[in-house]
Write a protein that holds these residues in place. Sequence first.
Motif, PDB file in Angstrom:
ATOM      1  N   THR A  63      -3.090   1.133   3.662  1.00 51.15           N
ATOM      2  CA  THR A  63      -2.051   0.126   3.470  1.00 51.15           C
ATOM      3  C   THR A  63      -2.488  -0.952   2.498  1.00 51.15           C
ATOM      4  N   LEU A  64      -3.766  -1.287   2.523  1.00 52.48           N
ATOM      5  CA  LEU A  64      -4.301  -2.312   1.623  1.00 52.48           C
ATOM      6  C   LEU A  64      -4.014  -1.945   0.171  1.00 52.48           C
ATOM      7  N   PHE A  65      -4.241  -0.700  -0.192  1.00 52.86           N
ATOM      8  CA  PHE A  65      -4.019  -0.257  -1.561  1.00 52.86           C
ATOM      9  C   PHE A  65      -2.548   0.067  -1.808  1.00 52.86           C
ATOM     10  N   LEU A  66      -1.894   0.598  -0.806  1.00 48.03           N
ATOM     11  CA  LEU A  66      -0.512   1.030  -0.962  1.00 48.03           C
ATOM     12  C   LEU A  66       0.430  -0.147  -1.198  1.00 48.03           C
ATOM     13  N   VAL A  67       0.275  -1.196  -0.428  1.00 46.68           N
ATOM     14  CA  VAL A  67       1.187  -2.342  -0.547  1.00 46.68           C
ATOM     15  C   VAL A  67       0.970  -3.073  -1.872  1.00 46.68           C
ATOM     16  N   THR A  68      -0.276  -3.379  -2.191  1.00 47.56           N
ATOM     17  CA  THR A  68      -0.518  -4.147  -3.417  1.00 47.56           C
ATOM     18  C   THR A  68      -0.200  -3.339  -4.667  1.00 47.56           C
ATOM     19  N   ALA A  69      -0.469  -2.053  -4.642  1.00 47.73           N
ATOM     20  CA  ALA A  69      -0.242  -1.238  -5.831  1.00 47.73           C
ATOM     21  C   ALA A  69       1.214  -0.818  -5.992  1.00 47.73           C
ATOM     22  N   SER A  70       2.013  -0.942  -4.954  1.00 47.43           N
ATOM     23  CA  SER A  70       3.424  -0.553  -5.072  1.00 47.43           C
ATOM     24  C   SER A  70       4.295  -1.678  -5.628  1.00 47.43           C
ATOM     25  N   ILE A  71       3.733  -2.836  -5.841  1.00 50.66           N
ATOM     26  CA  ILE A  71       4.494  -3.978  -6.349  1.00 50.66           C
ATOM     27  C   ILE A  71       5.229  -3.667  -7.661  1.00 50.66           C
ATOM     28  N   PRO A  72       4.593  -3.002  -8.633  1.00 46.99           N
ATOM     29  CA  PRO A  72       5.325  -2.714  -9.878  1.00 46.99           C
ATOM     30  C   PRO A  72       6.530  -1.791  -9.681  1.00 46.99           C
ATOM     31  N   LEU A  73       6.546  -1.042  -8.596  1.00 47.51           N
ATOM     32  CA  LEU A  73       7.645  -0.103  -8.371  1.00 47.51           C
ATOM     33  C   LEU A  73       8.870  -0.747  -7.718  1.00 47.51           C
ATOM     34  N   ILE A  74       8.768  -1.953  -7.248  1.00 40.85           N
ATOM     35  CA  ILE A  74       9.900  -2.590  -6.581  1.00 40.85           C
ATOM     36  C   ILE A  74      11.058  -2.708  -7.574  1.00 40.85           C
ATOM     37  N   PRO A  75      12.224  -2.164  -7.221  1.00 38.30           N
ATOM     38  CA  PRO A  75      13.348  -2.144  -8.171  1.00 38.30           C
ATOM     39  C   PRO A  75      14.084  -3.482  -8.259  1.00 38.30           C
ATOM     40  N   GLY A  76      13.381  -4.511  -8.669  1.00 42.07           N
ATOM     41  CA  GLY A  76      13.977  -5.846  -8.751  1.00 42.07           C
ATOM     42  C   GLY A  76      15.074  -5.951  -9.791  1.00 42.07           C
ATOM     43  N   GLY A  77      14.880  -5.284 -10.925  1.00 44.34           N
ATOM     44  CA  GLY A  77      15.903  -5.325 -11.974  1.00 44.34           C
ATOM     45  C   GLY A  77      17.204  -4.696 -11.516  1.00 44.34           C
ATOM     46  N   SER A  78      17.095  -3.590 -10.818  1.00 45.49           N
ATOM     47  CA  SER A  78      18.279  -2.914 -10.306  1.00 45.49           C
ATOM     48  C   SER A  78      18.985  -3.775  -9.257  1.00 45.49           C
ATOM     49  N   LEU A  79      18.212  -4.416  -8.411  1.00 38.14           N
ATOM     50  CA  LEU A  79      18.800  -5.303  -7.405  1.00 38.14           C
ATOM     51  C   LEU A  79      19.486  -6.500  -8.072  1.00 38.14           C
ATOM     52  N   TYR A  80      18.860  -7.022  -9.116  1.00 37.85           N
ATOM     53  CA  TYR A  80      19.469  -8.137  -9.856  1.00 37.85           C
ATOM     54  C   TYR A  80      20.811  -7.721 -10.449  1.00 37.85           C
ATOM     55  N   ARG A  81      20.850  -6.547 -11.083  1.00 36.36           N
ATOM     56  CA  ARG A  81      22.106  -6.069 -11.677  1.00 36.36           C
ATOM     57  C   ARG A  81      23.170  -5.845 -10.603  1.00 36.36           C
ATOM     58  N   THR A  82      22.739  -5.390  -9.428  1.00 32.59           N
ATOM     59  CA  THR A  82      23.679  -5.209  -8.318  1.00 32.59           C
ATOM     60  C   THR A  82      24.310  -6.537  -7.928  1.00 32.59           C
ATOM     61  N   MET A  83      23.488  -7.548  -7.764  1.00 29.37           N
ATOM     62  CA  MET A  83      24.005  -8.866  -7.376  1.00 29.37           C
ATOM     63  C   MET A  83      24.842  -9.498  -8.486  1.00 29.37           C
ATOM     64  N   GLU A  84      24.464  -9.226  -9.736  1.00 33.19           N
ATOM     65  CA  GLU A  84      25.236  -9.744 -10.870  1.00 33.19           C
ATOM     66  C   GLU A  84      26.654  -9.169 -10.864  1.00 33.19           C
TER      67      GLU A  84
END
Length: 158
Positions: free
Chosen positions: A79-100
Motif C-alpha cells: 500500500t505504501l508504494f501503491l497509494v503514492t505511485a498511483s497519484i499521477p493516474l487520478i483522473p482529475g482532468g476528467s472530473l474537472y470536465r465533468t463538473m464544468e
Amino acid sequence: MDMLIQLVTAFTGSLGFALLFHVRKEKLLLASLGGLLAWGVYLLMGLVSDQEVVRYFAASVVLTVYAECLARVVKCPATLFLVTASIPLIPGGSLYRTMECFMASDLEAFSAQALTTVLLAVAIAVGMLFPTAIFQLVRRARIKKAPEMPGQERSPLS
C-alpha cells in the motif's frame, strides 16, 4: 520533450505525496519511481491504444505488480508504494470536465463525461484488484505448501 516533462511531473507528484504521507527516507525514491513508471506505461500504451480506459488499466496493473514485488523486496506493505505511485493516474482532468459540463447545464455532455470519469476510476480499481488477488492466491498457496513444524497447529483461517 513533452513526454519527459510529463514523466518528471509524475515523479515529482508522487514524491510530494510520499512526503505528505511521511514515507521514510529510504523508501521515498522507490515510491516516487512507481509514479514515474505508472505514467510511463500510460504514455507507452498511447502508442498501442487510443482508448484512455485501456491505458489507465494497463498502467494500474503494472503499478500494482511493481508495488507488490517491491513490498516483498523491501519488506513493507504494498500500500505504501501503491497509494503514492498511483497519484499521477487520478483522473482529475476528467472530473474537472465533468463538473464544468454540469455547471454549464450541458446535461448531455455532463453524462458522457461522467461516464468516462467513472470508467477511468473503475479501470484503475480493477487494474489494481487483479494483480493483488493473484499475489494473495500465490501467497496462500505457498503457506499451505509450507511444511508444518512439529507441535505447531495450523489455524483454520490460514
